[in-house]
Scaffold this motif. Structure first.
Motif, PDB file in Angstrom:
ATOM      1  N   VAL A 278      33.701  54.361  46.974  1.00 29.39           N
ATOM      2  CA  VAL A 278      33.812  53.386  48.057  1.00 29.39           C
ATOM      3  C   VAL A 278      33.692  54.129  49.385  1.00 29.39           C
ATOM      4  O   VAL A 278      34.100  55.285  49.505  1.00 29.39           O
TER       5      VAL A 278
ATOM      6  N   ASN B 261      35.023  53.206  52.350  1.00 32.06           N
ATOM      7  CA  ASN B 261      36.113  53.123  53.327  1.00 32.06           C
ATOM      8  C   ASN B 261      37.381  52.552  52.704  1.00 32.06           C
ATOM      9  O   ASN B 261      37.353  51.560  51.995  1.00 32.06           O
ATOM     10  N   THR B 262      38.482  53.238  52.942  1.00 31.99           N
ATOM     11  CA  THR B 262      39.813  52.748  52.601  1.00 31.99           C
ATOM     12  C   THR B 262      40.832  53.566  53.387  1.00 31.99           C
ATOM     13  O   THR B 262      40.555  54.716  53.779  1.00 31.99           O
ATOM     14  N   THR B 263      42.001  52.978  53.597  1.00 27.22           N
ATOM     15  CA  THR B 263      43.087  53.691  54.275  1.00 27.22           C
ATOM     16  C   THR B 263      44.241  53.958  53.312  1.00 27.22           C
ATOM     17  O   THR B 263      45.315  54.362  53.750  1.00 27.22           O
ATOM     18  N   LEU B 264      44.028  53.774  52.016  1.00 26.49           N
ATOM     19  CA  LEU B 264      45.133  53.810  51.058  1.00 26.49           C
ATOM     20  C   LEU B 264      45.264  55.111  50.273  1.00 26.49           C
ATOM     21  O   LEU B 264      46.250  55.303  49.588  1.00 26.49           O
TER      22      LEU B 264
ATOM     23  N   ASP C 123      40.862  56.512  57.813  1.00 24.01           N
ATOM     24  CA  ASP C 123      39.902  55.710  57.067  1.00 24.01           C
ATOM     25  C   ASP C 123      38.929  56.668  56.399  1.00 24.01           C
ATOM     26  O   ASP C 123      38.219  57.409  57.073  1.00 24.01           O
TER      27      ASP C 123
ATOM     28  N   LYS D  91      32.470  58.747  57.679  1.00 26.30           N
ATOM     29  CA  LYS D  91      33.896  59.066  57.616  1.00 26.30           C
ATOM     30  C   LYS D  91      34.143  60.557  57.811  1.00 26.30           C
ATOM     31  O   LYS D  91      33.258  61.390  57.600  1.00 26.30           O
TER      32      LYS D  91
ATOM     33  N   GLU E  70      44.570  47.693  47.128  1.00 29.27           N
ATOM     34  CA  GLU E  70      43.516  46.783  47.569  1.00 29.27           C
ATOM     35  C   GLU E  70      42.624  46.486  46.371  1.00 29.27           C
ATOM     36  O   GLU E  70      42.249  47.404  45.633  1.00 29.27           O
TER      37      GLU E  70
ATOM     38  N   ARG F  55      39.036  44.934  45.249  1.00 31.56           N
ATOM     39  CA  ARG F  55      37.716  44.509  45.707  1.00 31.56           C
ATOM     40  C   ARG F  55      36.962  43.880  44.546  1.00 31.56           C
ATOM     41  O   ARG F  55      36.912  44.435  43.450  1.00 31.56           O
TER      42      ARG F  55
ATOM     43  N   ILE G 282      42.026  49.857  44.497  1.00 30.23           N
ATOM     44  CA  ILE G 282      42.121  51.086  45.283  1.00 30.23           C
ATOM     45  C   ILE G 282      43.586  51.300  45.645  1.00 30.23           C
ATOM     46  O   ILE G 282      44.262  50.382  46.123  1.00 30.23           O
ATOM     47  N   GLY G 283      44.075  52.499  45.438  1.00 30.79           N
ATOM     48  CA  GLY G 283      45.458  52.823  45.759  1.00 30.79           C
ATOM     49  C   GLY G 283      46.238  53.198  44.521  1.00 30.79           C
ATOM     50  O   GLY G 283      45.722  53.201  43.400  1.00 30.79           O
TER      51      GLY G 283
END
Length: 206
Positions: free
Chosen positions: A13, A15-18, A23, A66, A176, A178, A187-188
């Motif tokens: 992926v 983009n993620t902040t987890l 990011d 990123k 998250e 998706r 995700i996470g």
């Protein structure tokens, strides 16, 4: 460990902040040498996968814009040499941060690195290492870790201002989900309840 010419991965992926500071992009590699009871990443060992060169995956990451990548799995150390090549290609054009999840303990990796140059090189590139196998009985919902035996180890000072958040983040675990036309991706690091819900979702796909 067996030397391959292509990186095998299950998901990626942009983009993620987890799964790390800021990011960032995430790459989940395929294949694992562990069989941890209760592991939520079963498909990353037994499911479908894609093969790409280190060069192509480096180009994919650079295209995300990123400044950090998290590599999980599956077990990244099984493909350490190629992942190290990928990071080298990225850092040749952009200074990035690298976070890696592994089922090995750091001390064991240091021993393996004496005989495996790929692991030795990869360890030199990692900024934060989350180490150790998942143990369901030690799943106490700590942020960023599946179980309390796992450690969040700073191998460089890159994230020195953010690392405290890894240990003391108060809001607990977040995930998250998706959904695309043909699959779902979580995700996470899920809590016990989140993991149970996810398992039910995956059963619906079967």
């Amino acid at each position: 460990m067996k030397k391959e010419s292509m990186i095998r991965y299950s998901e990626k992926v942009a983009n993620t902040t987890l799964l790390g500071p800021g990011d960032r992009a995430v790459l989940w590699v395929f294949g694992c040498c562990f069989d941890c009871p209760g592991c939520i990443a079963y498909n990353f060992k037994h499911g479908k996968y894609t093969e790409e060169t280190a060069e192509n995956l480096a180009e994919w990451f650079l295209g995300t814009g990123k400044d950090g990548i998290t590599i999980s799995g599956g077990e990244p150390m099984m493909q350490a040499a190629l992942l190290s090549e990928m990071v080298d290609r990225i850092r040749g054009r952009r200074d990035i941060g690298v976070v890696v999840y592994t089922g090995f303990y750091y001390e064991e990796l240091l021993k393996r690195a004496k005989e495996d140059q790929g692991i030795a090189d990869f360890l030199q590139q990692i900024d934060i290492l989350i180490d150790g196998p998942y143990m369901a009985e030690l799943n106490h919902n700590e942020p960023y870790r599946g179980s309390s035996n796992q450690r969040i180890i700073s191998l460089t000072n890159r994230y020195k201002d953010e690392i405290e958040e890894y240990y003391y983040r108060s809001e607990g675990r977040k995930v998250e989900v998706r959904i695309s036309d043909d699959k779902t991706l979580m995700i996470g690091v899920p809590s016990r309840d989140q993991a149970a819900i996810w398992q039910n979702i995956k059963k619906l796909e079967e």
